[in-house]
Scaffold this motif. Structure first.
Motif, PDB file in Angstrom:
ATOM      1  N   GLU A   1       0.746  -1.188  -0.051  1.00  0.00           N
ATOM      2  CA  GLU A   1       0.047   0.169  -0.011  1.00  0.00           C
ATOM      3  C   GLU A   1       0.819   1.362   0.010  1.00  0.00           C
ATOM      4  O   GLU A   1       0.751   2.122   0.832  1.00  0.00           O
ATOM      5  N   LYS A   2       1.602   1.190  -0.966  1.00  0.00           N
ATOM      6  CA  LYS A   2       2.519   2.568  -1.037  1.00  0.00           C
ATOM      7  C   LYS A   2       3.038   2.554  -2.576  1.00  0.00           C
ATOM      8  O   LYS A   2       3.017   1.199  -3.120  1.00  0.00           O
ATOM      9  N   ASN A   3       3.441   3.497  -3.183  1.00  0.00           N
ATOM     10  CA  ASN A   3       4.346   3.486  -4.618  1.00  0.00           C
ATOM     11  C   ASN A   3       5.685   3.047  -4.356  1.00  0.00           C
ATOM     12  O   ASN A   3       6.230   3.423  -3.178  1.00  0.00           O
ATOM     13  N   TRP A   4       6.070   2.089  -5.152  1.00  0.00           N
ATOM     14  CA  TRP A   4       7.506   1.505  -4.844  1.00  0.00           C
ATOM     15  C   TRP A   4       8.257   1.083  -6.221  1.00  0.00           C
ATOM     16  O   TRP A   4       7.609   1.452  -7.506  1.00  0.00           O
ATOM     17  N   SER A   5       9.300   0.842  -5.927  1.00  0.00           N
ATOM     18  CA  SER A   5       9.940   0.414  -7.309  1.00  0.00           C
ATOM     19  C   SER A   5      10.910  -0.842  -7.236  1.00  0.00           C
ATOM     20  O   SER A   5      10.935  -1.387  -6.009  1.00  0.00           O
ATOM     21  N   ILE A   6      10.826  -1.689  -8.186  1.00  0.00           N
ATOM     22  CA  ILE A   6      11.526  -2.781  -8.389  1.00  0.00           C
ATOM     23  C   ILE A   6      12.517  -2.908  -9.344  1.00  0.00           C
ATOM     24  O   ILE A   6      12.369  -2.532 -10.595  1.00  0.00           O
ATOM     25  N   SER A   7      13.882  -3.366  -9.374  1.00  0.00           N
ATOM     26  CA  SER A   7      14.758  -3.627 -10.061  1.00  0.00           C
ATOM     27  C   SER A   7      15.054  -4.924 -10.662  1.00  0.00           C
ATOM     28  O   SER A   7      15.298  -5.785  -9.987  1.00  0.00           O
ATOM     29  N   LEU A   8      14.728  -4.857 -11.665  1.00  0.00           N
ATOM     30  CA  LEU A   8      14.910  -6.110 -12.694  1.00  0.00           C
ATOM     31  C   LEU A   8      15.833  -5.794 -13.806  1.00  0.00           C
ATOM     32  O   LEU A   8      15.923  -6.369 -15.016  1.00  0.00           O
ATOM     33  N   GLU A   9      16.989  -5.472 -13.463  1.00  0.00           N
ATOM     34  CA  GLU A   9      18.145  -4.919 -14.331  1.00  0.00           C
ATOM     35  C   GLU A   9      19.180  -6.084 -14.359  1.00  0.00           C
ATOM     36  O   GLU A   9      20.007  -5.771 -15.208  1.00  0.00           O
TER      37      GLU A   9
ATOM     38  N   ASN B   1      20.869 -11.771 -15.192  1.00  0.00           N
ATOM     39  CA  ASN B   1      20.071 -13.121 -15.143  1.00  0.00           C
ATOM     40  C   ASN B   1      18.722 -12.565 -15.948  1.00  0.00           C
ATOM     41  O   ASN B   1      17.837 -13.186 -16.892  1.00  0.00           O
ATOM     42  N   TYR B   2      18.261 -11.160 -15.790  1.00  0.00           N
ATOM     43  CA  TYR B   2      16.956 -10.887 -16.471  1.00  0.00           C
ATOM     44  C   TYR B   2      17.283 -10.440 -18.078  1.00  0.00           C
ATOM     45  O   TYR B   2      16.178 -10.473 -18.804  1.00  0.00           O
ATOM     46  N   THR B   3      18.403  -9.827 -18.254  1.00  0.00           N
ATOM     47  CA  THR B   3      18.686  -9.637 -19.537  1.00  0.00           C
ATOM     48  C   THR B   3      18.828 -11.085 -20.385  1.00  0.00           C
ATOM     49  O   THR B   3      18.354 -10.876 -21.539  1.00  0.00           O
TER      50      THR B   3
ATOM     51  N   THR C   1      13.883  -1.960 -15.798  1.00  0.00           N
ATOM     52  CA  THR C   1      14.271  -3.135 -16.837  1.00  0.00           C
ATOM     53  C   THR C   1      15.785  -2.865 -17.352  1.00  0.00           C
ATOM     54  O   THR C   1      16.050  -1.647 -17.380  1.00  0.00           O
ATOM     55  N   PRO C   2      16.467  -3.828 -17.737  1.00  0.00           N
ATOM     56  CA  PRO C   2      17.614  -3.692 -18.344  1.00  0.00           C
ATOM     57  C   PRO C   2      17.880  -3.013 -19.532  1.00  0.00           C
ATOM     58  O   PRO C   2      16.786  -2.923 -20.593  1.00  0.00           O
ATOM     59  N   ALA C   3      18.769  -2.145 -19.787  1.00  0.00           N
ATOM     60  CA  ALA C   3      19.088  -1.191 -21.038  1.00  0.00           C
ATOM     61  C   ALA C   3      19.033  -1.929 -22.132  1.00  0.00           C
ATOM     62  O   ALA C   3      18.861  -1.748 -23.227  1.00  0.00           O
ATOM     63  N   GLU C   4      19.826  -3.256 -21.808  1.00  0.00           N
ATOM     64  CA  GLU C   4      19.906  -4.108 -23.121  1.00  0.00           C
ATOM     65  C   GLU C   4      18.739  -4.400 -23.903  1.00  0.00           C
ATOM     66  O   GLU C   4      18.780  -4.825 -25.197  1.00  0.00           O
ATOM     67  N   LEU C   5      17.331  -4.562 -23.169  1.00  0.00           N
ATOM     68  CA  LEU C   5      16.293  -5.004 -23.736  1.00  0.00           C
ATOM     69  C   LEU C   5      15.661  -3.962 -24.269  1.00  0.00           C
ATOM     70  O   LEU C   5      14.454  -4.143 -25.147  1.00  0.00           O
ATOM     71  N   GLY C   6      16.089  -2.582 -24.349  1.00  0.00           N
ATOM     72  CA  GLY C   6      15.202  -1.237 -24.744  1.00  0.00           C
ATOM     73  C   GLY C   6      13.955  -1.124 -23.988  1.00  0.00           C
ATOM     74  O   GLY C   6      13.826  -1.382 -22.818  1.00  0.00           O
ATOM     75  N   ASN C   7      13.077  -0.514 -24.697  1.00  0.00           N
ATOM     76  CA  ASN C   7      11.833   0.241 -23.936  1.00  0.00           C
ATOM     77  C   ASN C   7      11.025  -0.882 -23.704  1.00  0.00           C
ATOM     78  O   ASN C   7      10.578  -1.807 -24.348  1.00  0.00           O
ATOM     79  N   PRO C   8      10.870  -1.113 -22.354  1.00  0.00           N
ATOM     80  CA  PRO C   8       9.786  -2.006 -21.950  1.00  0.00           C
ATOM     81  C   PRO C   8       8.486  -1.915 -22.576  1.00  0.00           C
ATOM     82  O   PRO C   8       7.724  -3.148 -22.569  1.00  0.00           O
ATOM     83  N   ASP C   9       7.910  -1.063 -23.241  1.00  0.00           N
ATOM     84  CA  ASP C   9       6.699  -1.098 -24.238  1.00  0.00           C
ATOM     85  C   ASP C   9       6.636  -2.039 -25.125  1.00  0.00           C
ATOM     86  O   ASP C   9       5.748  -2.483 -25.344  1.00  0.00           O
TER      87      ASP C   9
ATOM     88  N   CYS D   1      16.495   5.612 -17.177  1.00  0.00           N
ATOM     89  CA  CYS D   1      16.942   6.173 -15.869  1.00  0.00           C
ATOM     90  C   CYS D   1      18.523   6.296 -15.841  1.00  0.00           C
ATOM     91  O   CYS D   1      19.274   5.738 -16.892  1.00  0.00           O
ATOM     92  N   GLY D   2      19.155   6.864 -14.745  1.00  0.00           N
ATOM     93  CA  GLY D   2      20.685   7.188 -14.747  1.00  0.00           C
ATOM     94  C   GLY D   2      21.321   6.023 -14.801  1.00  0.00           C
ATOM     95  O   GLY D   2      22.467   6.163 -15.227  1.00  0.00           O
ATOM     96  N   CYS D   3      20.831   5.035 -14.290  1.00  0.00           N
ATOM     97  CA  CYS D   3      21.727   3.565 -13.933  1.00  0.00           C
ATOM     98  C   CYS D   3      21.748   2.865 -15.699  1.00  0.00           C
ATOM     99  O   CYS D   3      22.234   1.947 -15.748  1.00  0.00           O
ATOM    100  N   GLY D   4      20.936   3.380 -16.462  1.00  0.00           N
ATOM    101  CA  GLY D   4      20.764   2.790 -17.916  1.00  0.00           C
ATOM    102  C   GLY D   4      19.848   2.034 -18.232  1.00  0.00           C
ATOM    103  O   GLY D   4      19.422   1.778 -19.320  1.00  0.00           O
ATOM    104  N   GLY D   5      18.976   1.505 -17.255  1.00  0.00           N
ATOM    105  CA  GLY D   5      17.717   0.711 -17.345  1.00  0.00           C
ATOM    106  C   GLY D   5      16.557   1.642 -17.845  1.00  0.00           C
ATOM    107  O   GLY D   5      16.881   2.829 -17.953  1.00  0.00           O
ATOM    108  N   TYR D   6      15.451   1.074 -18.128  1.00  0.00           N
ATOM    109  CA  TYR D   6      14.264   1.713 -18.372  1.00  0.00           C
ATOM    110  C   TYR D   6      13.108   1.407 -17.467  1.00  0.00           C
ATOM    111  O   TYR D   6      13.198   0.601 -16.820  1.00  0.00           O
TER     112      TYR D   6
END
Length: 86
Positions: free
Chosen positions: A2-10, A13-15, A42-50, A73-78
């Motif tokens: 019950e809050k806004n949050w973020s998850i890193s799938l970068e 192993n996700y790539t 999401t990982p930069a290598e996969l491009g736009n998650p859309d 984002c600044g880390c390179g992911g999307y």
């Protein structure tokens, strides 16, 4: 959650495992309470998650979610923001 949050799938192993990324993204959205959002990074290598994640979320959740591509984002992911609407 019950809050806004973020998850890193970068991580590498996700790539190399798109199915794992989609499954973990769906799990994150499932954990998000109605009226809140999760930022899925999401990982930069996969491009736009859309291009690969949005459709999978719509197929699984239907009209219970809304999503918006935020940016690279600044880390390179999307970042894809997904709201739980119903």
């Amino acid at each position: 959650m019950e809050k806004n949050w973020s998850i890193s799938l970068e991580h590498s192993n996700y790539t190399s495992d798109l199915e794992l990324l989609i499954n973990d993204a769906m799990a994150a959205v499932s954990q998000t309470a109605k009226g809140y959002y999760v930022n899925i990074v999401t990982p930069a290598e996969l491009g736009n998650p859309d291009n690969y994640l949005t459709e999978a979320l719509i197929i699984y959740f239907g009209n219970k979610v809304d999503s918006q591509f935020i940016n690279q984002c600044g880390c390179g992911g999307y970042v894809l923001r997904v709201w739980k609407s119903k």
